[in-house]
Design a protein around this motif. Structure first.
Motif, PDB file in Angstrom:
ATOM      1  N   GLY A 163       0.803  -1.232   0.000  1.00 14.09           N
ATOM      2  CA  GLY A 163       0.000   0.000   0.000  1.00 14.09           C
ATOM      3  C   GLY A 163       0.830   1.273   0.000  1.00 14.09           C
ATOM      4  O   GLY A 163       0.295   2.367  -0.221  1.00 14.09           O
ATOM      5  N   SER A 164       2.149   1.165   0.224  1.00 14.60           N
ATOM      6  CA  SER A 164       2.967   2.381   0.394  1.00 14.60           C
ATOM      7  C   SER A 164       3.154   3.155  -0.911  1.00 14.60           C
ATOM      8  O   SER A 164       3.592   4.304  -0.890  1.00 14.60           O
ATOM      9  CB  SER A 164       4.328   2.029   1.001  1.00 14.60           C
ATOM     10  OG  SER A 164       4.986   1.089   0.189  1.00 14.60           O
ATOM     11  N   HIS A 165       2.805   2.532  -2.038  1.00 12.66           N
ATOM     12  CA  HIS A 165       2.884   3.269  -3.313  1.00 12.66           C
ATOM     13  C   HIS A 165       1.817   4.368  -3.359  1.00 12.66           C
ATOM     14  O   HIS A 165       1.884   5.247  -4.209  1.00 12.66           O
ATOM     15  CB  HIS A 165       2.720   2.309  -4.501  1.00 12.66           C
ATOM     16  CG  HIS A 165       1.437   1.536  -4.499  1.00 12.66           C
ATOM     17  ND1 HIS A 165       1.024   0.793  -3.413  1.00 12.66           N
ATOM     18  CD2 HIS A 165       0.463   1.397  -5.431  1.00 12.66           C
ATOM     19  CE1 HIS A 165      -0.145   0.227  -3.698  1.00 12.66           C
ATOM     20  NE2 HIS A 165      -0.492   0.578  -4.907  1.00 12.66           N
ATOM     21  N   LEU A 166       0.846   4.293  -2.420  1.00 11.84           N
ATOM     22  CA  LEU A 166      -0.224   5.293  -2.387  1.00 11.84           C
ATOM     23  C   LEU A 166      -0.030   6.283  -1.238  1.00 11.84           C
ATOM     24  O   LEU A 166      -0.840   7.175  -1.049  1.00 11.84           O
ATOM     25  CB  LEU A 166      -1.589   4.583  -2.236  1.00 11.84           C
ATOM     26  CG  LEU A 166      -1.880   3.499  -3.288  1.00 11.84           C
ATOM     27  CD1 LEU A 166      -3.141   2.727  -2.939  1.00 11.84           C
ATOM     28  CD2 LEU A 166      -2.009   4.120  -4.672  1.00 11.84           C
ATOM     29  N   TRP A 167       1.011   6.137  -0.469  1.00 17.31           N
ATOM     30  CA  TRP A 167       1.236   6.970   0.717  1.00 17.31           C
ATOM     31  C   TRP A 167       1.861   8.319   0.351  1.00 17.31           C
ATOM     32  O   TRP A 167       2.524   8.451  -0.684  1.00 17.31           O
ATOM     33  CB  TRP A 167       2.212   6.289   1.688  1.00 17.31           C
ATOM     34  CG  TRP A 167       1.710   5.068   2.394  1.00 17.31           C
ATOM     35  CD1 TRP A 167       0.518   4.439   2.207  1.00 17.31           C
ATOM     36  CD2 TRP A 167       2.432   4.334   3.386  1.00 17.31           C
ATOM     37  NE1 TRP A 167       0.446   3.352   3.036  1.00 17.31           N
ATOM     38  CE2 TRP A 167       1.603   3.260   3.764  1.00 17.31           C
ATOM     39  CE3 TRP A 167       3.679   4.470   3.983  1.00 17.31           C
ATOM     40  CZ2 TRP A 167       1.997   2.327   4.726  1.00 17.31           C
ATOM     41  CZ3 TRP A 167       4.077   3.555   4.937  1.00 17.31           C
ATOM     42  CH2 TRP A 167       3.235   2.488   5.308  1.00 17.31           C
ATOM     43  N   ASP A 168       1.734   9.270   1.285  1.00 22.12           N
ATOM     44  CA  ASP A 168       2.548  10.491   1.180  1.00 22.12           C
ATOM     45  C   ASP A 168       4.003  10.082   1.279  1.00 22.12           C
ATOM     46  O   ASP A 168       4.340   9.160   2.040  1.00 22.12           O
ATOM     47  CB  ASP A 168       2.226  11.443   2.346  1.00 22.12           C
ATOM     48  CG  ASP A 168       0.864  12.087   2.156  1.00 22.12           C
ATOM     49  OD1 ASP A 168       0.359  12.075   1.012  1.00 22.12           O
ATOM     50  OD2 ASP A 168       0.309  12.569   3.167  1.00 22.12           O
ATOM     51  N   ARG A 169       4.848  10.784   0.587  1.00 22.79           N
ATOM     52  CA  ARG A 169       6.249  10.351   0.503  1.00 22.79           C
ATOM     53  C   ARG A 169       6.958  10.319   1.850  1.00 22.79           C
ATOM     54  O   ARG A 169       7.868   9.534   2.069  1.00 22.79           O
ATOM     55  CB  ARG A 169       7.033  11.267  -0.443  1.00 22.79           C
ATOM     56  CG  ARG A 169       6.741  10.988  -1.891  1.00 22.79           C
ATOM     57  CD  ARG A 169       7.758  11.683  -2.756  1.00 22.79           C
ATOM     58  NE  ARG A 169       9.099  11.213  -2.472  1.00 22.79           N
ATOM     59  CZ  ARG A 169       9.668  10.169  -3.087  1.00 22.79           C
ATOM     60  NH1 ARG A 169       9.022   9.494  -3.988  1.00 22.79           N
ATOM     61  NH2 ARG A 169      10.898   9.817  -2.788  1.00 22.79           N
ATOM     62  N   ASP A 170       6.568  11.206   2.768  1.00 23.00           N
ATOM     63  CA  ASP A 170       7.326  11.237   4.030  1.00 23.00           C
ATOM     64  C   ASP A 170       6.763  10.307   5.102  1.00 23.00           C
ATOM     65  O   ASP A 170       7.288  10.244   6.209  1.00 23.00           O
ATOM     66  CB  ASP A 170       7.486  12.683   4.567  1.00 23.00           C
ATOM     67  CG  ASP A 170       6.220  13.476   4.428  1.00 23.00           C
ATOM     68  OD1 ASP A 170       5.183  12.843   4.154  1.00 23.00           O
ATOM     69  OD2 ASP A 170       6.275  14.712   4.589  1.00 23.00           O
ATOM     70  N   ARG A 171       5.702   9.553   4.774  1.00 23.35           N
ATOM     71  CA  ARG A 171       5.192   8.599   5.773  1.00 23.35           C
ATOM     72  C   ARG A 171       6.152   7.421   5.908  1.00 23.35           C
ATOM     73  O   ARG A 171       6.526   6.798   4.916  1.00 23.35           O
ATOM     74  CB  ARG A 171       3.802   8.108   5.363  1.00 23.35           C
ATOM     75  CG  ARG A 171       3.261   7.059   6.303  1.00 23.35           C
ATOM     76  CD  ARG A 171       1.802   6.766   6.042  1.00 23.35           C
ATOM     77  NE  ARG A 171       1.435   5.501   6.659  1.00 23.35           N
ATOM     78  CZ  ARG A 171       0.299   4.861   6.436  1.00 23.35           C
ATOM     79  NH1 ARG A 171      -0.583   5.379   5.597  1.00 23.35           N
ATOM     80  NH2 ARG A 171       0.040   3.716   7.026  1.00 23.35           N
ATOM     81  N   GLN A 172       6.531   7.124   7.131  1.00 22.62           N
ATOM     82  CA  GLN A 172       7.437   5.995   7.406  1.00 22.62           C
ATOM     83  C   GLN A 172       6.630   4.800   7.906  1.00 22.62           C
ATOM     84  O   GLN A 172       5.716   4.974   8.711  1.00 22.62           O
ATOM     85  CB  GLN A 172       8.469   6.371   8.484  1.00 22.62           C
ATOM     86  CG  GLN A 172       9.416   7.487   8.077  1.00 22.62           C
ATOM     87  CD  GLN A 172      10.220   7.129   6.848  1.00 22.62           C
ATOM     88  OE1 GLN A 172      10.720   6.017   6.727  1.00 22.62           O
ATOM     89  NE2 GLN A 172      10.329   8.078   5.913  1.00 22.62           N
TER      90      GLN A 172
END
Ligand SMILES: O=C(O)CCC(=O)C(=O)O
Length: 257
Positions: A163-172
């Motif tokens: 799912g991280s391809h849809l996240w804000d870039r700075d979300r860890q």
């Protein structure tokens, strides 16, 4: 902990759904276990010759904090066995990449990725960031990492953040958001250029080996220059469509001034 979905190329809709929702999906039997073993054998001598990246050699730029120190990487992979070209040109894989990247695609790079005993986890990253400065908002990379040896959490299976391809870039990611691409030889992790991932830590005494291919739209400059990594005779012996997939075709400025 998260898990990645397993599908086959006989289930195109389920494959696309998992790829789009999670950014990565495991294709069981991408190639057969026998073909994976044959390809693995073809790399044995070259892998033995290749030093681990932790050697003290200032001419080598590969061994660094990003790639890792107990890793070996080989390029020009297509020349090692004819089955490798078959993987790259496999109809379902090419069709899948075209679905996301457009009709005209080329290989960005092919790489053998070996993770040795005691390697630590690689920093999570997005492969599409290779073109970060171009500021392209759409996904421009479809990758496959084909297991040539078993991939387990303990021996360096690729870590993916579904799912991280849809996240804000700075979300860890938190630890519980990680998944491990556990798979048998011949299966492949297919993943989006925007999904966070990285090589896993290897706490065993065996080497985990994956064969990576990335496809990009043909208008984008590939990472690998196949005219440098593959012998000219080999490139000339290939069918023209395969040459095009490898980015080996005459194009560019051809106006006579
Ligand atoms: O070997 C792996 O599982 C992934 C390695 C990787 O993501 C990289 O080196 O960019």
């Amino acid at each position: 902990m998260q898990s990645l979905k397993h599908t086959t190329f006989e289930q195109p809709e389920a494959t696309k759904l998992a790829f789009e929702n999670d950014g990565g999906v495991i294709i069981d039997n991408f190639i057969s276990a026998e073909v994976a073993a044959k390809i693995h054998t073809a790399f044995v001598a070259a892998l033995e010759d290749e030093p681990w990246c932790n050697i003290e050699d200032t001419d080598r730029v590969l061994g660094n904090k990003f790639f890792g120190l107990t890793t070996k990487r080989l390029h020009g992979v297509a020349q090692y066995d004819p089955e490798i070209i078959n993987c790259l040109t496999q109809k379902c894989f090419v069709q899948f990449a075209r679905h996301y990247l457009g009709e005209k695609i080329i290989m960005s790079t092919g790489e053998l990725m070996a993770i040795g005993a005691s390697e630590v986890r690689q920093a999570l990253h997005r492969d599409g960031d290779s073109w970060y400065r171009a500021g392209i908002s759409s996904n421009i990379l479809v990758s496959a990492n084909i297991a040539l040896t078993p991939f387990h959490q303990s021996n360096g299976a690729t870590v993916v953040v579904p799912g991280s391809h849809l996240w804000d870039r700075d979300r860890q990611p938190e630890n519980h958001e990680l998944a491990f691409a556990e798979m048998n030889p011949g299966s492949a992790l297919l993943y989006n250029g925007q999904v966070l991932h990285g090589g896993g830590a290897n706490s065993t005494d065996t080497t985990r080996i994956g064969l990576y291919f990335g496809y990009i739209p043909a208008w984008l400059r590939p990472i690998e220059n196949t005219t440098k990594t593959l012998p000219e005779d080999f490139l000339n012996s290939l069918p023209s469509q395969t040459q095009k997939l490898l980015g080996y075709c005459s194009s560019g400025f051809d106006v006579v001034l």
